[in-house]
Write a protein that holds these residues in place. Structure first.
Motif, PDB file in Angstrom:
ATOM      1  N   ALA A 451      -0.050  -3.857   8.237  1.00 28.76           N
ATOM      2  CA  ALA A 451      -0.422  -2.582   8.841  1.00 28.76           C
ATOM      3  C   ALA A 451       0.519  -1.473   8.397  1.00 28.76           C
ATOM      4  N   ILE A 452       1.808  -1.803   8.287  1.00 30.13           N
ATOM      5  CA  ILE A 452       2.782  -0.779   7.906  1.00 30.13           C
ATOM      6  C   ILE A 452       2.711  -0.485   6.409  1.00 30.13           C
ATOM      7  N   SER A 453       2.732  -1.536   5.564  1.00 29.81           N
ATOM      8  CA  SER A 453       2.797  -1.314   4.118  1.00 29.81           C
ATOM      9  C   SER A 453       1.467  -0.832   3.540  1.00 29.81           C
ATOM     10  N   HIS A 454       0.356  -1.435   3.970  1.00 29.62           N
ATOM     11  CA  HIS A 454      -0.945  -1.106   3.385  1.00 29.62           C
ATOM     12  C   HIS A 454      -1.620   0.077   4.076  1.00 29.62           C
ATOM     13  N   ASP A 455      -1.724  -0.009   5.400  1.00 33.97           N
ATOM     14  CA  ASP A 455      -2.489   1.014   6.130  1.00 33.97           C
ATOM     15  C   ASP A 455      -1.702   2.294   6.349  1.00 33.97           C
ATOM     16  N   LEU A 456      -0.405   2.149   6.684  1.00 28.78           N
ATOM     17  CA  LEU A 456       0.374   3.348   6.976  1.00 28.78           C
ATOM     18  C   LEU A 456       0.939   3.982   5.705  1.00 28.78           C
ATOM     19  N   LEU A 457       1.539   3.152   4.814  1.00 32.89           N
ATOM     20  CA  LEU A 457       2.158   3.703   3.613  1.00 32.89           C
ATOM     21  C   LEU A 457       1.132   3.963   2.505  1.00 32.89           C
ATOM     22  N   LYS A 458       0.491   2.895   2.019  1.00 34.63           N
ATOM     23  CA  LYS A 458      -0.406   3.013   0.870  1.00 34.63           C
ATOM     24  C   LYS A 458      -1.613   3.893   1.153  1.00 34.63           C
ATOM     25  N   LYS A 459      -2.223   3.727   2.319  1.00 36.35           N
ATOM     26  CA  LYS A 459      -3.461   4.459   2.607  1.00 36.35           C
ATOM     27  C   LYS A 459      -3.247   5.811   3.268  1.00 36.35           C
ATOM     28  N   THR A 460      -2.029   6.071   3.771  1.00 39.75           N
ATOM     29  CA  THR A 460      -1.839   7.316   4.522  1.00 39.75           C
ATOM     30  C   THR A 460      -0.666   8.150   4.015  1.00 39.75           C
ATOM     31  N   LEU A 461       0.540   7.607   4.076  1.00 43.08           N
ATOM     32  CA  LEU A 461       1.720   8.429   3.816  1.00 43.08           C
ATOM     33  C   LEU A 461       2.111   8.494   2.348  1.00 43.08           C
ATOM     34  N   LEU A 462       2.037   7.344   1.620  1.00 34.48           N
ATOM     35  CA  LEU A 462       2.497   7.294   0.222  1.00 34.48           C
ATOM     36  C   LEU A 462       1.426   6.657  -0.671  1.00 34.48           C
ATOM     37  N   PRO A 463       0.307   7.312  -0.858  1.00 38.82           N
ATOM     38  CA  PRO A 463      -0.777   6.713  -1.638  1.00 38.82           C
ATOM     39  C   PRO A 463      -0.431   6.502  -3.114  1.00 38.82           C
ATOM     40  N   GLU A 464       0.651   7.122  -3.593  1.00 37.41           N
ATOM     41  CA  GLU A 464       0.991   7.023  -5.013  1.00 37.41           C
ATOM     42  C   GLU A 464       1.784   5.757  -5.350  1.00 37.41           C
ATOM     43  N   ILE A 465       2.240   4.980  -4.377  1.00 38.18           N
ATOM     44  CA  ILE A 465       3.041   3.787  -4.683  1.00 38.18           C
ATOM     45  C   ILE A 465       2.183   2.744  -5.395  1.00 38.18           C
ATOM     46  N   ASN A 466       2.813   1.971  -6.309  1.00 45.50           N
ATOM     47  CA  ASN A 466       2.080   0.945  -7.040  1.00 45.50           C
ATOM     48  C   ASN A 466       2.068  -0.370  -6.265  1.00 45.50           C
TER      49      ASN A 466
END
Length: 611
Positions: A451-466
């Motif tokens: 939830a934190i890495s995929h939904d919060l970071l990747k999909k919301t806050l930091l979409p540019e991370i690989n």
């Protein structure tokens, strides 16, 4: 080979197996970390789902509720099993067809809103940390008794073990570890159950234990009477309510059952298991396998709980004491007393154990202390004091009915010792209990980290991370979650099953309505979903905090509904608010409504429509 050595052997071998599987199946991509690559066989996934869902509450605490609450425990049995049927038949196939990694993923895309996704992440965190507190507490209890460490140290050991196979293996490692854990926990639960039922009734099947008659060798007075009849007679003589009749109000029982049913169907760590199979058809097959695996344990629980209570009463009530510091209790009692989870206080000074209705210790559990002082009496072998005793207090003048404190979470673990079963059975139960607690803890940790890495970071806050950065974030989130869950394990709000029930209430009030409406009602929009989730989560969380942490009085309960059952009321408010807000705001976009239709149309029918 002694009990301690057998326990170290069984538990050590099981740990080695779990860590070995985690290393063998180490996740190398986010897809493997989140959903095990999506290629798990339905039968294996069903077994892993059963282990994931049958937590310490099912293995350790549920039979304890049955032992002490009798009929009142039926809400837990019906709620947890009935809820899984709802999940398997009503929700899982559609969520699998949607094809995302997580529940917040579904909510964010279905309600076309990162705000909805973020609120869903918050719900996941609250639900999972509440749930995991019960698992860590269960792990601590097992280690406390069988490895002779404190409950706090037991929790810390459990944290280390979970770290290895949850952080390294991700969902791939957890899935195959949970297959092994299911085999261990179900064997560890059913073998002692068969012994117990045979010893008391002569029957071999635990599922028939409640209706079977008690053998004369157990107690000549009870001979020839069905187990339930004997329990009714005995507990009423001791001042407890009738075993086969409820003491809760019908309304409270209904709300607890409904909250557990809806909560089961909305649990994020169980839902995600259906994303690990290759297809929708496999999701349905996986659900059927899981239900069958779950039934093996749940149909055994009533007999284990009832016969455990019968053995407990038969073993300790009326025992003669020897002096003021020591009691002629059986060895199992002295073993468990060292954990602080059971104790005897000779409150009337007659050197005779009286186990009956009422609290032996004001405020619940006895407090462990090294200071005897002028306020306490020594209780058997432990320096546990009665917090109600004050200077000038004469216990011999007080007609206390109950002098025994028993933590209900010990019943399954203590049953083999109470019944004097072989030591290898006792050690096996320890390994099974740890498997049950750690399997669910790992699944919950994965849900939190995802939830934190995929939904919060990747999909919301930091979409540019690989993908590599996302995988690192997931593992870092797992580590942080382990430390936080350890804290809650050291400071749980209640006994294991009640703590877990609170998590189910939060899931019922927050996730279940938006998932159901997201699949079956095209008109529900993002405004309605967000408002519904907030109302359900906040109202239920506030109710739990007030009564579990702020000392709310029983008379303050709304309609007499306990905190374990309030999630059903929160769920109703969620539904009502979501519908009212949705129908007073614009419809969802056409592509969202088309997506909802696509989720519900069978694959074959969809192909036929295209032609």
């Amino acid at each position: 080979m002694g009990l301690d050595l057998l326990t170290y052997l069984f538990v050590g071998l099981s740990f080695a197996l779990y860590i070995g599987i985690a290393i063998w199946s180490r996740a190398g991509s986010t897809q493997e970390f989140y959903i095990a690559g999506g290629g798990v066989h339905p039968a294996a996934n069903g077994m892993a789902t059963a282990a994931d869902w049958m937590s310490a509450a099912s293995f350790i605490s549920l039979a304890g509720i049955v032992s002490f609450a009798g009929y009142d425990a039926s809400g837990y049995l019906m709620g947890w099993t009935g809820g899984y049927v709802i999940l398997a038949m009503l929700l899982a196939p559609y969520l699998r067809k949607f094809g995302k990694f997580t529940v917040p993923d579904f909510i964010g895309d279905r309600y076309y809103s990162n705000t909805a996704r973020t609120i869903a992440v918050i719900c996941v965190i609250f639900i999972s940390f509440t749930y995991i507190a019960g698992q860590m507490r269960g792990t601590g209890i097992v280690f406390s008794r069988f490895l002779h460490v404190s409950i706090d140290w037991g929790v810390l050991i459990g944290m280390v073990i979970v770290f290895f196979y949850a952080v390294l293996g991700g969902m791939k490692g957890i899935t195959y570890t949970q297959v092994a854990q299911y085999c261990i926990l179900i064997f560890a639960y059913t073998v002692p159950a068969v012994f117990l039922v045979m010893q008391v009734t002569g029957h071999i099947l635990p599922q028939t234990g409640l209706g079977a008659t008690v053998q004369e060798s157990v107690n000549p007075i009870w001979a020839g009477k069905p187990v339930l009849v004997v329990l009714d007679e005995v507990v009423q003589e001791l001042g407890f309510h009738e075993y086969t009749a409820g003491s809760r109000s019908t309304l409270d029982t209904f709300f607890i059952t409904a909250a557990l049913m809806a909560g089961t169907a909305g649990l994020p760590h169980v839902i995600v298991r259906f994303f690990t199979v290759p297809s929708v058809r496999d999701a349905r097959a996986s659900a059927a396998w899981a239900l069958m695996f779950i039934a093996v344990l749940y149909l055994t629980v009533p007999a284990v709980g009832a016969i455990g209570q019968l053995n407990l009463i038969n073993t300790i009530n009326g025992q003669e004491g020897e002096g003021t510091d020591y009691t002629a209790m059986p060895q199992w009692f002295k073993n468990w007393e060292q954990s602080g989870l059971i104790a005897w206080n000779d409150r009337n000074g007659d050197n005779k154990v009286q186990y009956a209705s009422g609290e032996a210790f004001v405020g619940g559990k006895p407090e462990l202390t090294d200071d005897y002082g002028d306020l306490g009496q020594r209780l058997t072998l432990n320096p546990i004091i009665d917090s109600a005793v004050a200077p000038g207090f004469d216990p011999s003048q007080q007609p206390y009915a109950n002098e025994v404190f028993v933590d209900r979470d010990i019943m399954v673990l203590a049953n083999p010792e109470i019944a004097q079963l072989p030591e290898w059975v006792v050690a096996l139960v320890a390994a099974g209990a740890i498997a049950a607690a750690l399997s669910t803890a790992a699944g919950l940790l994965l849900v939190i980290s995802t939830a934190i890495s995929h939904d919060l970071l990747k999909k919301t806050l930091l979409p540019e991370i690989n993908e590599r950065q996302e995988l690192v974030a997931a593992r870092m989130a797992s580590v942080a979650a382990i430390f936080i869950s350890g804290y809650f394990g050291l400071n749980p709000p209640d006994y294991v099953a009640a703590t877990v029930a609170l998590a189910f209430g939060l899931a019922a009030a927050s996730f279940f309505p938006v998932i159901v409406m997201g699949i079956f009602f095209k008109r529900i929009n993002k405004q309605g979903a967000i408002a519904g989730m907030l109302v359900g989560l906040i109202s239920t969380l506030a109710y739990i905090i007030y009564f579990k942490f702020l000392g709310g009085a029983t008379e303050d309960l709304i309609l007499g509904i306990s905190p374990e059952g309030f999630g059903a009321l929160g769920m109703m408010m969620n539904f009502v608010v979501a519908f009212l807000v949705s129908y007073s705001t614009p419809e969802p976009p056409e592509e969202i409504q088309a997506m909802v239709d696509h989720i519900r149309i069978p694959r074959g029918a969809e192909a036929a429509q295209e032609h």
